[in-house]
Design a protein around this motif. Sequence first.
Motif, short mmCIF file in Angstrom:
data_model
loop_
_atom_site.label_atom_id
_atom_site.label_comp_id
_atom_site.label_asym_id
_atom_site.label_seq_id
_atom_site.Cartn_x
_atom_site.Cartn_y
_atom_site.Cartn_z
N GLU A 88 15.30 -1.33 9.53
CA GLU A 88 14.28 -2.05 10.29
C GLU A 88 13.28 -2.73 9.36
OE1 GLU A 88 10.81 -1.31 13.64
OE2 GLU A 88 12.18 0.32 13.15
N THR A 89 12.80 -1.99 8.37
CA THR A 89 11.87 -2.55 7.40
C THR A 89 12.52 -3.70 6.64
OG1 THR A 89 10.79 -0.42 7.17
CG2 THR A 89 10.39 -2.02 5.42
N ASP A 108 14.66 1.45 4.84
CA ASP A 108 15.35 1.57 6.12
C ASP A 108 15.70 0.19 6.66
OD1 ASP A 108 13.31 0.97 8.61
OD2 ASP A 108 12.24 1.66 6.81
N VAL A 125 12.63 -6.81 8.89
CA VAL A 125 11.30 -7.43 9.00
C VAL A 125 10.95 -8.15 7.70
CG1 VAL A 125 8.84 -6.93 9.24
CG2 VAL A 125 10.48 -5.85 10.78
#
Length: 183
Positions: free
Chosen positions: A104-105, A102, A108
Motif C-alpha cells: 500500500e505504501t 508494504d 501511494v
Amino acid sequence: MIARVRAGDREAYAELVRVHADVAHRTAVLLGAGADAEDVVQNSFVKAYRALGGFREGSAFRPWLLRIVANEARNAARASRRLRSAVERNAALEALPPPDQDPETLAVTRERHAALLAAVGALSEPHRLVVTCRYLLDLDEEETAAVLGWPRGTVKSRLHRALARLRTGLAEPVPAAWNGGLR
C-alpha cells in the motif's frame, strides 16, 4: 586527462566517455530526448571532442559536457516534436523500493512520484529544465547555470517560480528536499 586527450590520447577520451556516459544519458532523457537519448549522447560526445580545443583549462568538464547534451536534447526534442512520455520519465527515475515496504505504501509512493513527474513535465520549458537539472540530476546551482547557459541569478529566480508553481499545482506538498528554504 583533458591534456592527454588534446595530445591525441584516444584512450583518455574513452575514459572521459566512460565516466560521464551515464549522467549524459540521464540528462538527455530528462531534458526531453526520450527515445533519441542515445543518439543525443553520441552526438554530444562527438561535438565535445571536436570542441575540446576551446575548453577552458581549469574548468569543470562535467557541466561543460552537460551543457552540450542539454543543447542537443533540446534540438532533438524540437526536431522530432515528441514530448517525453511518463513511462520514459519513470524508467529514468525509477528506484527500487525497500524490501520491507508494504504494498500500500509502495503504491501511494509511486502515485505521488508519478504526479510529481507529471507536474514537472507540465511546467514551462525554462522551469522544467531548471527543476530537472537541480533536483532530478542533483546538480548544484553553479552546475545548473553552466549546463543551461544561464546566470546563477536566473537559475535561482526560475527555480523559485517553478517550485511555487509545483506547490500550487500539487495536492501533496513538494518534497522537503526540493523546498530550498522556501515555505
